[in-house]
Design a protein around this motif. Structure first.
Motif, PDB file in Angstrom:
ATOM      1  N   MET A 258      -1.930  -1.299   5.772  1.00 15.92           N
ATOM      2  CA  MET A 258      -0.791  -2.165   6.034  1.00 15.92           C
ATOM      3  C   MET A 258      -1.003  -2.868   7.365  1.00 15.92           C
ATOM      4  O   MET A 258      -1.900  -2.525   8.139  1.00 15.92           O
ATOM      5  CB  MET A 258       0.498  -1.335   6.073  1.00 15.92           C
TER       6      MET A 258
ATOM      7  N   ASP B  41      -0.538  -6.391  -7.586  1.00 16.06           N
ATOM      8  CA  ASP B  41      -1.738  -5.834  -8.215  1.00 16.06           C
ATOM      9  C   ASP B  41      -1.465  -5.413  -9.657  1.00 16.06           C
ATOM     10  O   ASP B  41      -2.316  -5.583 -10.536  1.00 16.06           O
ATOM     11  CB  ASP B  41      -2.251  -4.631  -7.411  1.00 16.06           C
TER      12      ASP B  41
ATOM     13  N   GLU C  44       7.333  -4.378   1.701  1.00 13.43           N
ATOM     14  CA  GLU C  44       6.041  -5.061   1.661  1.00 13.43           C
ATOM     15  C   GLU C  44       5.034  -4.272   0.842  1.00 13.43           C
ATOM     16  O   GLU C  44       4.247  -4.841   0.074  1.00 13.43           O
ATOM     17  CB  GLU C  44       5.522  -5.272   3.084  1.00 13.43           C
ATOM     18  N   ALA C  45       5.064  -2.952   0.987  1.00 15.29           N
ATOM     19  CA  ALA C  45       4.154  -2.121   0.197  1.00 15.29           C
ATOM     20  C   ALA C  45       4.420  -2.281  -1.286  1.00 15.29           C
ATOM     21  O   ALA C  45       3.492  -2.407  -2.099  1.00 15.29           O
ATOM     22  CB  ALA C  45       4.302  -0.655   0.603  1.00 15.29           C
TER      23      ALA C  45
ATOM     24  N   TYR D  61       5.823   1.933   8.615  1.00 15.57           N
ATOM     25  CA  TYR D  61       5.397   1.209   7.412  1.00 15.57           C
ATOM     26  C   TYR D  61       6.570   0.389   6.904  1.00 15.57           C
ATOM     27  O   TYR D  61       7.726   0.601   7.290  1.00 15.57           O
ATOM     28  CB  TYR D  61       4.905   2.163   6.327  1.00 15.57           C
TER      29      TYR D  61
ATOM     30  N   GLU E 199      -5.360   0.911  -4.218  1.00 18.20           N
ATOM     31  CA  GLU E 199      -5.816  -0.313  -3.565  1.00 18.20           C
ATOM     32  C   GLU E 199      -5.019  -0.579  -2.294  1.00 18.20           C
ATOM     33  O   GLU E 199      -5.574  -0.993  -1.274  1.00 18.20           O
ATOM     34  CB  GLU E 199      -5.680  -1.496  -4.529  1.00 18.20           C
ATOM     35  N   LEU E 200      -3.712  -0.305  -2.335  1.00 19.84           N
ATOM     36  CA  LEU E 200      -2.890  -0.467  -1.136  1.00 19.84           C
ATOM     37  C   LEU E 200      -3.360   0.479  -0.040  1.00 19.84           C
ATOM     38  O   LEU E 200      -3.482   0.090   1.133  1.00 19.84           O
ATOM     39  CB  LEU E 200      -1.421  -0.198  -1.474  1.00 19.84           C
TER      40      LEU E 200
ATOM     41  N   ARG F  85      -6.607  -0.832   1.414  1.00 20.05           N
ATOM     42  CA  ARG F  85      -6.453  -2.016   2.271  1.00 20.05           C
ATOM     43  C   ARG F  85      -5.719  -1.690   3.555  1.00 20.05           C
ATOM     44  O   ARG F  85      -6.016  -2.249   4.607  1.00 20.05           O
ATOM     45  CB  ARG F  85      -5.681  -3.110   1.522  1.00 20.05           C
TER      46      ARG F  85
ATOM     47  N   GLY G 168      -6.713   0.771   6.708  1.00 20.94           N
ATOM     48  CA  GLY G 168      -6.714   1.428   5.413  1.00 20.94           C
ATOM     49  C   GLY G 168      -7.887   2.395   5.285  1.00 20.94           C
ATOM     50  O   GLY G 168      -8.714   2.548   6.195  1.00 20.94           O
TER      51      GLY G 168
ATOM     52  N   GLN H 104       3.091  -5.592  -2.579  1.00 17.72           N
ATOM     53  CA  GLN H 104       1.643  -5.590  -2.783  1.00 17.72           C
ATOM     54  C   GLN H 104       1.270  -4.838  -4.057  1.00 17.72           C
ATOM     55  O   GLN H 104       0.412  -5.281  -4.825  1.00 17.72           O
ATOM     56  CB  GLN H 104       0.958  -4.955  -1.573  1.00 17.72           C
ATOM     57  N   ILE H 105       1.900  -3.695  -4.264  1.00 22.22           N
ATOM     58  CA  ILE H 105       1.628  -2.930  -5.484  1.00 22.22           C
ATOM     59  C   ILE H 105       2.014  -3.742  -6.714  1.00 22.22           C
ATOM     60  O   ILE H 105       1.273  -3.785  -7.708  1.00 22.22           O
ATOM     61  CB  ILE H 105       2.380  -1.590  -5.446  1.00 22.22           C
TER      62      ILE H 105
END
Length: 652
Positions: free
Chosen positions: A58, A39, A31-32, A27, A52-53, A56, A63, A35-36
């Motif tokens: 990675m 949002d 990037e995670a 992972y 939501e992560l 969806r 997901g 994305q968080i």
């Protein structure tokens, strides 16, 4: 002759086919977090953003939404392609074969007995179970017919055992009477063991003796009576759900046929006793559920029971993947079951998501509040603040070739002058002056390369501190008009700038709707919009006055972000008064709050969102009264305008 040991080895290369790529990165934390952060900035709570992560997924890993879709697709295919009456169909085919062979044999006999037997066959009940029961005492003339009928009883016994014991159908193929008797003995011993266990007796020794005697029938190798009960109850409940899924006529036929298993009703009675005990020991199993099978592939009783077990596992996986129950965590997902149902790739994706969730929490990006809710940690807020501030800096522009610098220990701003170093000085050296002094000294005959007397430091003057109060409107109109997220981004950018570049300054974040409150950055970022009318700027100004009054040595700066005229104020009893259009005494109280801060030499800037002409006129009058500025930024430019205004005041 060449040494065969030195013979060149040949290798074959091809795509890896042993499951998930072992060299693939698990992972990307950065990037995670990005994305968080996006949002959260769009209005999601930290918990919602994390969920939501996970839904969806990675890059390179599915997901939870995709895994759930695969689970339901597997469930749909299982029900669409199969049906449950495979055993009944086999029995009917064998029964037809037996009666046809018997009729053929009887037609070749010219006797009253043959005619009587034909009448017996014609008088058989219409249902399959009744026919098999009536033929139990029939004296077959045809050996083929007798063989087919015996196969029915053998089939029924094996299918009933296969419902409850793994691999029993194959083990009992061509079973002898002695084999059947051993199974009956095993069932009797099992029922005795469960009866004693249900009464609370210590069955450790009895369980050990049972497994020594009958362990070959339990390849799962349970270690105690509780594990044995768990194993058997899951299969028995699936068998019951299979029966529930059949029509009433089919259930009646199977119950009738069960009495003919191996030609002895005692097997069915022992299994009924076993099911009753298991249901009493494990009432929490799903004994009432059912499934709708509508395919063309007929399944036997054992196969159908395993299909019901699979449906139950798929339902459990769907619930685990949904993560919708209180306290749900990625560790709840049964990876072994997921690999069995969907394959190793699915299990690898779920494992990666679980590791990602653990790593995010391990790195301190999330923390739990006292009420159990999930919050962004200070570390996460700094990460988001850096990202937002970079975006704001790009919008501000005008800094070509300038680097961000931090001078540790600097007490003020350089004024261009230098002076000789004295003991205790912590200011930065002036390198050009220091090297020049050393050269001049060496030109006079001193051979030392550098002496303390050469050192000169940069003179600084005391830097002015600023006490900044950022007042942000949190009334419902900010949410409804899409101004909620830009407001949060603005607060994040300003907080990041002050906490990293101007650490001596103080920033207060004050929100105002029907009431006002001073909040921490994390509270503001995670704040959800609530439908409540009221723009109580008066209350916010009172809180700003209290905060700024505690720092008399700092330059007071008040920045107000709003999209509406004041429609509420704070009464003397602490209650908020609201009225629309704004009541005259609400306006008077608000102006009084501005006058009090003006008396403290506060510098005002009002950032007016929207194009309400009444609001614009009101803010123009207020700005002229307090000597402040009014800015009407676009939503995208709000953060840049606020940060630019702060820097402008700071330089001033």
């Amino acid at each position: 002759m060449a040494d065969p040991r030195r013979r060149r080895l040949r290798y074959a290369y091809g795509p890896y086919a042993g499951g998930p790529d072992p060299l693939a990165p698990p992972y990307d934390i950065r990037e995670a977090m990005d994305q968080i952060g996006r949002d959260v900035m769009e209005g999601s709570s930290p918990r919602q953003a994390l969920q939501e992560l996970l839904r969806r997924g990675m890059e390179g890993r599915n997901g939870l939404d995709e895994l759930t879709r695969q689970v339901w697709e597997r469930r749909r295919d299982l029900q669409r392609d199969n049906r449950l009456d495979g055993t009944l169909q086999q029995v009917r085919e064998l029964l037809e074969r037996a009666t046809e062979a018997e009729r053929e044999a009887l037609r070749n006999e010219d006797s009253d007995d043959a005619r009587f037997r034909e009448m017996q066959l014609d008088a058989l009940p219409n249902d399959t179970g009744g026919q098999v029961r009536e033929l139990n005492e029939y004296d077959w003339r045809s050996s083929d017919a007798r063989e087919a009928y015996e196969e029915i009883r053998d089939l029924l016994g094996r299918e009933m055992l296969d419902q409850r014991f793994e691999g029993m159908k194959q083990a009992m193929e061509n079973a002898s009477p002695e084999d059947v008797e051993r199974i009956r003995e095993m069932l009797d011993d099992l029922n005795d063991l469960l009866a004693n266990h249900a009464q609370g007796q210590d069955t450790t020794e009895q369980f050990g003796e049972f497994m020594r005697k009958h362990g070959e029938h339990f390849p799962e190798n349970p270690q105690n009576t509780e594990e044995l009960v768990d194993l058997l109850a899951a299969r028995a409940a699936a068998a019951q759900r299979m029966m529930n899924s059949m029509s009433a006529e089919q259930r009646a036929e199977l119950m009738e046929l069960a009495q003919q298993a191996f030609g002895d009703p005692r097997l069915a009675q022992s299994l009924q006793q076993l099911d009753a005990q298991l249901q009493g020991l494990r009432p929490g199993e799903d004994w009432q559920g059912q499934g709708r099978f509508r395919g063309d592939n007929p399944m036997g009783m054992g196969e159908a029971t395993r299909a019901m077990e699979e449906l139950g596992q798929l339902d459990n996986l769907a619930e685990q993947l949904a993560q919708s129950y209180p306290g749900a965590r990625m560790e709840d997902i049964d990876l072994d079951a997921l690999a069995e149902m969907l394959g190793p790739e699915a299990a690898a994706s779920a494992r990666t998501l679980a590791e990602l969730e653990r790593e995010l929490q391990r790195q301190g990006l999330f923390e739990r509040a006292a009420d159990g809710s999930l919050l962004l940690s200070p570390k996460a807020l700094r990460t988001l603040g850096q990202s937002v501030l970079r975006d704001v800096a790009d919008r501000i522009g005008g800094r070509q070739g300038e680097r961000e610098t931090r001078r540790a220990g600097a007490a003020g701003e350089a004024n261009g002058a230098t002076r000789p170093w004295e003991f205790g000085d912590t200011e930065a050296w002036s390198v050009p002056r220091t090297l020049l002094n050393a050269q001049l000294r060496r030109a006079g005959g001193d051979a030392r390369a550098l002496d303390v007397s050469d050192v000169e430091i940069v003179e600084t003057e005391q830097r002015t501190r600023a006490a900044v109060a950022l007042l942000v409107d949190t009334s419902w109109s900010m949410v409804a008009e899409g101004r909620w997220v830009p407001m949060k981004r603005t607060a994040l950018a300003l907080h990041q700038l002050i906490s990293t570049r101007f650490r001596g300054d103080d920033l207060s974040l004050i929100t105002f709707g029907r009431h006002a409150q001073t909040v921490e950055l994390g509270q503001l970022v995670g704040m959800e919009g609530v439908y409540m009318q009221g723009t109580n700027l008066h209350h916010a100004l009172l809180l700003a006055q209290q905060r700024l009054a505690r720092q008399p040595d700092a330059m007071p700066v008040v920045l107000v972000v709003t999209d509406g005229e004041p429609t509420a104020h704070l009464e003397r009893d602490g209650e908020a008064f609201f009225d629309y259009p704004p009541a005259p005494h609400t306006i008077r109280n608000t102006i009084d709050g501005i006058d009090r801060l003006t008396g403290m030499d506060a510098q005002f800037t009002f950032f007016v969102l929207g194009d309400d002409p009444g609001l614009a006129a009101f803010m123009d009058r207020v700005a002229r009264r307090c000597g402040g500025r009014v800015v009407n930024p676009s939503l995208d430019g709000l953060g840049a305008e606020v940060v630019s205004d702060y820097l402008r005041k700071r330089r001033r």
